[in-house]
Enzyme design. Structure first.
Site, PDB file in Angstrom:
ATOM      1  N   CYS A   1      -0.001   8.436  -2.549  1.00 45.68           N
ATOM      2  CA  CYS A   1       0.775   7.209  -2.713  1.00 45.68           C
ATOM      3  C   CYS A   1       1.551   7.290  -4.022  1.00 45.68           C
ATOM      4  O   CYS A   1       1.005   7.752  -5.030  1.00 45.68           O
ATOM      5  CB  CYS A   1      -0.194   6.030  -2.724  1.00 45.68           C
ATOM      6  SG  CYS A   1       0.602   4.433  -2.920  1.00 45.68           S
TER       7      CYS A   1
ATOM      8  N   HIS B   1       0.373   2.964   6.497  1.00 41.76           N
ATOM      9  CA  HIS B   1       0.203   3.018   5.036  1.00 41.76           C
ATOM     10  C   HIS B   1       1.151   2.026   4.355  1.00 41.76           C
ATOM     11  O   HIS B   1       0.729   1.271   3.470  1.00 41.76           O
ATOM     12  CB  HIS B   1       0.479   4.454   4.560  1.00 41.76           C
ATOM     13  CG  HIS B   1       0.362   4.650   3.074  1.00 41.76           C
ATOM     14  ND1 HIS B   1      -0.526   5.532   2.499  1.00 41.76           N
ATOM     15  CD2 HIS B   1       1.048   4.081   2.040  1.00 41.76           C
ATOM     16  CE1 HIS B   1      -0.398   5.479   1.175  1.00 41.76           C
ATOM     17  NE2 HIS B   1       0.556   4.618   0.863  1.00 41.76           N
ATOM     18  N   GLU B   2       2.411   1.996   4.788  1.00 41.04           N
ATOM     19  CA  GLU B   2       3.402   1.111   4.144  1.00 41.04           C
ATOM     20  C   GLU B   2       3.152  -0.358   4.460  1.00 41.04           C
ATOM     21  O   GLU B   2       3.226  -1.213   3.575  1.00 41.04           O
ATOM     22  CB  GLU B   2       4.826   1.508   4.552  1.00 41.04           C
ATOM     23  CG  GLU B   2       5.240   2.904   4.084  1.00 41.04           C
ATOM     24  CD  GLU B   2       4.884   3.214   2.651  1.00 41.04           C
ATOM     25  OE1 GLU B   2       4.985   2.317   1.796  1.00 41.04           O
ATOM     26  OE2 GLU B   2       4.477   4.360   2.372  1.00 41.04           O
TER      27      GLU B   2
ATOM     28  N   HIS C   1       0.573  -1.973   2.364  1.00 44.19           N
ATOM     29  CA  HIS C   1       0.988  -2.412   1.023  1.00 44.19           C
ATOM     30  C   HIS C   1       1.432  -3.876   1.030  1.00 44.19           C
ATOM     31  O   HIS C   1       1.336  -4.559   0.015  1.00 44.19           O
ATOM     32  CB  HIS C   1       2.140  -1.544   0.494  1.00 44.19           C
ATOM     33  CG  HIS C   1       1.696  -0.250  -0.130  1.00 44.19           C
ATOM     34  ND1 HIS C   1       0.797  -0.191  -1.166  1.00 44.19           N
ATOM     35  CD2 HIS C   1       2.053   1.040   0.122  1.00 44.19           C
ATOM     36  CE1 HIS C   1       0.619   1.082  -1.521  1.00 44.19           C
ATOM     37  NE2 HIS C   1       1.359   1.848  -0.747  1.00 44.19           N
TER      38      HIS C   1
END
Ligand SMILES: [Zn+2]
Length: 183
Positions: free
Chosen positions: A110, A153-154, A157
């Site tokens: 990351c 993953h994004e 966030h």
């Protein structure tokens, strides 16, 4: 342009917050920010520009990672079978997912984490994502394999979740149940 100086690192509370929905249509400023996020990823993958500006290569970036707690993500990468994904997306959401899980055999990294965190990160093997793109068009993406991992993953966030939150601390390299490796 966005450089590594703009990237918020772990420990900053914005990374553990739930980001705000963008009210559509987005403002010009929001669209401009999202375009810059996408440009950062392109720059970070350009050998010359990356060297000149000391950019760490990235395939995805979420707005909280540049200190903006809004639901915007950019992705720019080629899937393992050569398919290109390049998007700036407002309000992306996972509308459905497989039961089967998958994980990257190399683990994940990351731009907000300046260290290696070893271990398998269990993800859904297949997801469907709905969002609004930079032109204001609705998009619906069916994703699997590496692409499904990057988007999860994004989007995490935007919900204050870091990839290492999923790693089994007792046994980081234990294959998650009902999962297959992506390598
Ligand atoms: Zn990240």
């Amino acid at each position: 342009m966005i450089t590594m100086d703009d990237i918020v690192r772990e420990g900053n509370p914005i990374l553990t917050k739930t980001a705000e929905e963008v009210s559509l249509p987005p403002t010009e400023e929001e669209t401009e920010t999202l375009k810059e996020m996408l440009q950062f990823l392109k720059n970070s993958q350009d050998e010359k520009i990356a060297e000149q500006y000391k950019l760490r290569a990235g395939v995805g970036l979420a707005a909280p990672q540049i200190g903006i707690s809004k639901r915007m993500v950019a992705v720019h990468f080629e899937d393992f079978d050569g398919k290109q994904y390049s998007y700036g997306l407002f309000n992306p959401r996972i509308v459905s997912h497989s039961v089967e899980k998958a994980y990257l055999s190399t683990g994940e990294g990351c731009l907000s984490v300046d260290r290696e965190v070893p271990g398998y990160v269990p993800r859904y093997a297949r997801i469907t994502v709905k969002a609004t793109d930079l032109e204001g068009n609705p998009v619906k993406l069916r994703l699997r394999g590496y692409a499904a991992i990057v988007f999860q993953h994004e989007i995490d966030h935007l919900n204050g979740i870091m990839f290492y939150d999923y790693i089994n601390p007792a046994n980081p390299f234990e294959a998650p149940e009902n999962s297959r490796p992506i390598e």
